[in-house]
Scaffold this motif. Structure first.
Motif, PDB file in Angstrom:
ATOM      1  N   GLU A   1      42.532  40.774  36.495  1.00 27.17           N
ATOM      2  CA  GLU A   1      41.033  40.672  37.039  1.00 27.17           C
ATOM      3  C   GLU A   1      40.361  41.501  35.462  1.00 27.17           C
ATOM      4  N   ARG A   2      41.104  42.388  35.180  1.00 26.71           N
ATOM      5  CA  ARG A   2      40.583  43.272  33.862  1.00 26.71           C
ATOM      6  C   ARG A   2      40.449  42.219  32.726  1.00 26.71           C
ATOM      7  N   VAL A   3      41.504  41.406  32.434  1.00 27.17           N
ATOM      8  CA  VAL A   3      41.618  40.602  31.381  1.00 27.17           C
ATOM      9  C   VAL A   3      40.208  39.442  31.537  1.00 27.17           C
ATOM     10  N   GLN A   4      40.204  38.877  32.699  1.00 24.01           N
ATOM     11  CA  GLN A   4      39.186  38.059  33.026  1.00 24.01           C
ATOM     12  C   GLN A   4      37.955  38.545  32.717  1.00 24.01           C
ATOM     13  N   GLU A   5      37.587  39.865  33.240  1.00 31.89           N
ATOM     14  CA  GLU A   5      36.257  40.457  32.957  1.00 31.89           C
ATOM     15  C   GLU A   5      36.097  40.742  31.411  1.00 31.89           C
ATOM     16  N   VAL A   6      37.030  41.125  30.701  1.00 32.67           N
ATOM     17  CA  VAL A   6      36.927  41.031  29.037  1.00 32.67           C
ATOM     18  C   VAL A   6      36.727  40.060  28.616  1.00 32.67           C
ATOM     19  N   TYR A   7      37.287  38.999  28.899  1.00 34.17           N
ATOM     20  CA  TYR A   7      37.151  37.859  28.029  1.00 34.17           C
ATOM     21  C   TYR A   7      35.781  36.862  28.606  1.00 34.17           C
ATOM     22  N   LEU A   8      35.345  36.992  29.853  1.00 34.18           N
ATOM     23  CA  LEU A   8      34.197  36.185  30.502  1.00 34.18           C
ATOM     24  C   LEU A   8      33.246  36.960  30.863  1.00 34.18           C
ATOM     25  N   GLY A   9      33.270  38.387  30.981  1.00 32.59           N
ATOM     26  CA  GLY A   9      32.176  39.286  31.686  1.00 32.59           C
ATOM     27  C   GLY A   9      32.018  39.054  32.816  1.00 32.59           C
ATOM     28  N   ARG A  10      32.709  38.669  33.883  1.00 36.32           N
ATOM     29  CA  ARG A  10      32.388  38.343  35.211  1.00 36.32           C
ATOM     30  C   ARG A  10      33.953  37.886  35.699  1.00 36.32           C
ATOM     31  N   ASN A  11      33.901  38.010  37.209  1.00 33.35           N
ATOM     32  CA  ASN A  11      35.171  37.543  37.914  1.00 33.35           C
ATOM     33  C   ASN A  11      35.423  36.198  37.843  1.00 33.35           C
ATOM     34  N   VAL A  12      36.503  35.623  37.690  1.00 31.93           N
ATOM     35  CA  VAL A  12      36.651  34.228  37.885  1.00 31.93           C
ATOM     36  C   VAL A  12      37.768  33.976  38.420  1.00 31.93           C
ATOM     37  N   ASP A  13      37.874  32.620  38.872  1.00 26.29           N
ATOM     38  CA  ASP A  13      39.148  31.866  39.543  1.00 26.29           C
ATOM     39  C   ASP A  13      40.299  32.306  38.671  1.00 26.29           C
ATOM     40  N   VAL A  14      41.381  32.990  39.257  1.00 26.58           N
ATOM     41  CA  VAL A  14      42.483  33.099  38.485  1.00 26.58           C
ATOM     42  C   VAL A  14      43.173  32.191  37.944  1.00 26.58           C
ATOM     43  N   ALA A  15      42.940  30.513  38.414  1.00 23.63           N
ATOM     44  CA  ALA A  15      43.630  29.505  37.975  1.00 23.63           C
ATOM     45  C   ALA A  15      42.854  28.883  36.694  1.00 23.63           C
ATOM     46  N   ALA A  16      41.590  29.490  36.394  1.00 26.72           N
ATOM     47  CA  ALA A  16      41.097  28.739  35.284  1.00 26.72           C
ATOM     48  C   ALA A  16      41.251  29.426  34.118  1.00 26.72           C
ATOM     49  N   PRO A  17      41.471  28.283  33.116  1.00 30.97           N
ATOM     50  CA  PRO A  17      41.798  28.935  31.675  1.00 30.97           C
ATOM     51  C   PRO A  17      41.120  29.941  31.165  1.00 30.97           C
ATOM     52  N   LEU A  18      41.448  30.834  30.072  1.00 29.71           N
ATOM     53  CA  LEU A  18      40.481  31.982  29.556  1.00 29.71           C
ATOM     54  C   LEU A  18      40.114  31.255  28.316  1.00 29.71           C
ATOM     55  N   ALA A  19      38.715  31.699  27.982  1.00 31.84           N
ATOM     56  CA  ALA A  19      38.300  30.910  26.808  1.00 31.84           C
ATOM     57  C   ALA A  19      38.179  32.191  25.923  1.00 31.84           C
ATOM     58  N   VAL A  20      38.693  31.877  24.680  1.00 33.55           N
ATOM     59  CA  VAL A  20      38.844  32.936  23.436  1.00 33.55           C
ATOM     60  C   VAL A  20      38.209  32.555  22.466  1.00 33.55           C
ATOM     61  N   GLY A  21      37.154  33.371  21.907  1.00 35.19           N
ATOM     62  CA  GLY A  21      36.405  33.035  20.688  1.00 35.19           C
ATOM     63  C   GLY A  21      37.180  33.312  19.438  1.00 35.19           C
TER      64      GLY A  21
ATOM     65  N   ASP B   1      45.789  27.394  25.288  1.00 34.77           N
ATOM     66  CA  ASP B   1      46.581  26.461  25.726  1.00 34.77           C
ATOM     67  C   ASP B   1      47.957  26.527  25.001  1.00 34.77           C
ATOM     68  N   PHE B   2      47.931  26.718  23.802  1.00 34.68           N
ATOM     69  CA  PHE B   2      49.060  26.863  22.828  1.00 34.68           C
ATOM     70  C   PHE B   2      50.013  28.155  23.400  1.00 34.68           C
ATOM     71  N   LEU B   3      49.081  29.268  23.702  1.00 36.04           N
ATOM     72  CA  LEU B   3      49.808  30.453  24.421  1.00 36.04           C
ATOM     73  C   LEU B   3      50.608  29.995  25.740  1.00 36.04           C
ATOM     74  N   ARG B   4      49.789  29.302  26.674  1.00 34.76           N
ATOM     75  CA  ARG B   4      50.463  28.918  27.934  1.00 34.76           C
ATOM     76  C   ARG B   4      51.653  28.197  27.827  1.00 34.76           C
ATOM     77  N   ARG B   5      51.584  27.354  26.533  1.00 34.82           N
ATOM     78  CA  ARG B   5      52.721  26.430  26.496  1.00 34.82           C
ATOM     79  C   ARG B   5      53.880  27.214  25.784  1.00 34.82           C
ATOM     80  N   TYR B   6      53.840  28.313  25.010  1.00 38.14           N
ATOM     81  CA  TYR B   6      55.009  28.828  24.037  1.00 38.14           C
ATOM     82  C   TYR B   6      55.075  30.132  24.216  1.00 38.14           C
TER      83      TYR B   6
END
Length: 261
Positions: free
Chosen positions: A237-257, A207-212
């Protein structure tokens, strides 16, 4: 035809190998003057190791680091600081028994000789006052640094870097553990600092990254996976796969550990 300006920081083919483990594997990265660049990536991607290479904490196994056109590969940490590069760590490092002003004053004196350092200063110098005002700590100048909140400590450490007049600031997870208000203030501060400095931020708060964030580099398994704007990176799609391990809706936020380097 207008010539393309030389990047302030250029990494070329950087490799870091620890025994049988390759932490960074041939990274090329260019950061322009007055750019606000974010580095993101999952655990073990090589982000902190890459910063360690730039700041001289880790000697690369291969490749070169150019800063302002100068090859600084393998220089000692103090030499890199003097060249104009400063960095913060995930946990702020301040002198708790000294006042907020004294912390900044000590940082500002890093170029001075021992005799000048031994002379006791009287009052608040214009340089220290300007730095404290910029990071929002001027009203706390006479407080011991040990009583500051977590966010205030991070701002103090950024202020200590600014007092050294660096050309490049490398910030490792600057908003980790901060309140929502502190994150907002930090984001505004980073945008302001990038007006006259170059800033590279390792961050996990999406969220911080998206804003700034302006420009984003994604690392994965020691390599650059992709670069671009926040929207471009999030839609990859490669970023989505790396973070979530599956294809996701491109509008959904990425979850980062949390970082695990």
């Amino acid at each position: 035809m207008t010539p393309v300006a030389e990047p302030l920081l250029r990494l070329s083919g950087i490799r870091v190998v620890f025994g049988s483990f390759t932490a960074v594997d041939g990274v090329d990265l260019s950061v322009a003057e007055n750019e606000l660049r974010f580095l993101i990536g999952p655990n073990g991607a090589g982000k902190t190791t890459l910063i360690d290479v730039v700041t001289g904490r880790v000697r690369p196994s291969g490749g070169r680091v150019l800063f302002g056109g100068r090859d600084i590969t393998g220089l000692r940490e103090h030499a890199i600081v003097r060249a104009g590069i400063g960095r913060t760590f995930q946990t702020a490092t301040v002198f708790e028994q000294l006042t907020v002003a004294d912390n900044v004053d000590l940082a500002a004196c890093y170029r001075m000789g021992p005799l000048r350092l031994l002379r006791r200063r009287r009052g608040l110098s214009d340089t220290v006052a300007a730095v404290l005002e910029r990071v929002g700590l001027l009203a706390l100048a006479d407080r011991p640094a040990g009583v500051l909140s977590h966010g205030q400590r991070q701002w103090l450490e950024i202020g200590m870097l600014l007092a050294q007049s660096p050309r490049l600031l490398l910030l490792d997870e600057p908003v980790a553990g901060m309140s929502a208000g502190e994150r907002e203030r930090t984001g505004e501060l980073l945008v302001e600092i990038a007006a006259d400095h170059t800033v590279v931020v390792v961050e996990h708060d999406m969220d911080f990254l998206r804003r700034y964030a302006r420009d984003v580099t994604v690392l994965h398994e020691g390599r650059v996976l992709t670069e671009g704007t926040v929207a471009q990176v999030q839609a990859d799609e490669r970023v989505q796969e790396v973070y979530l391990g599956r294809n996701v809706d491109v509008a959904a936020p990425l979850a980062v550990g949390a970082e695990g380097e």
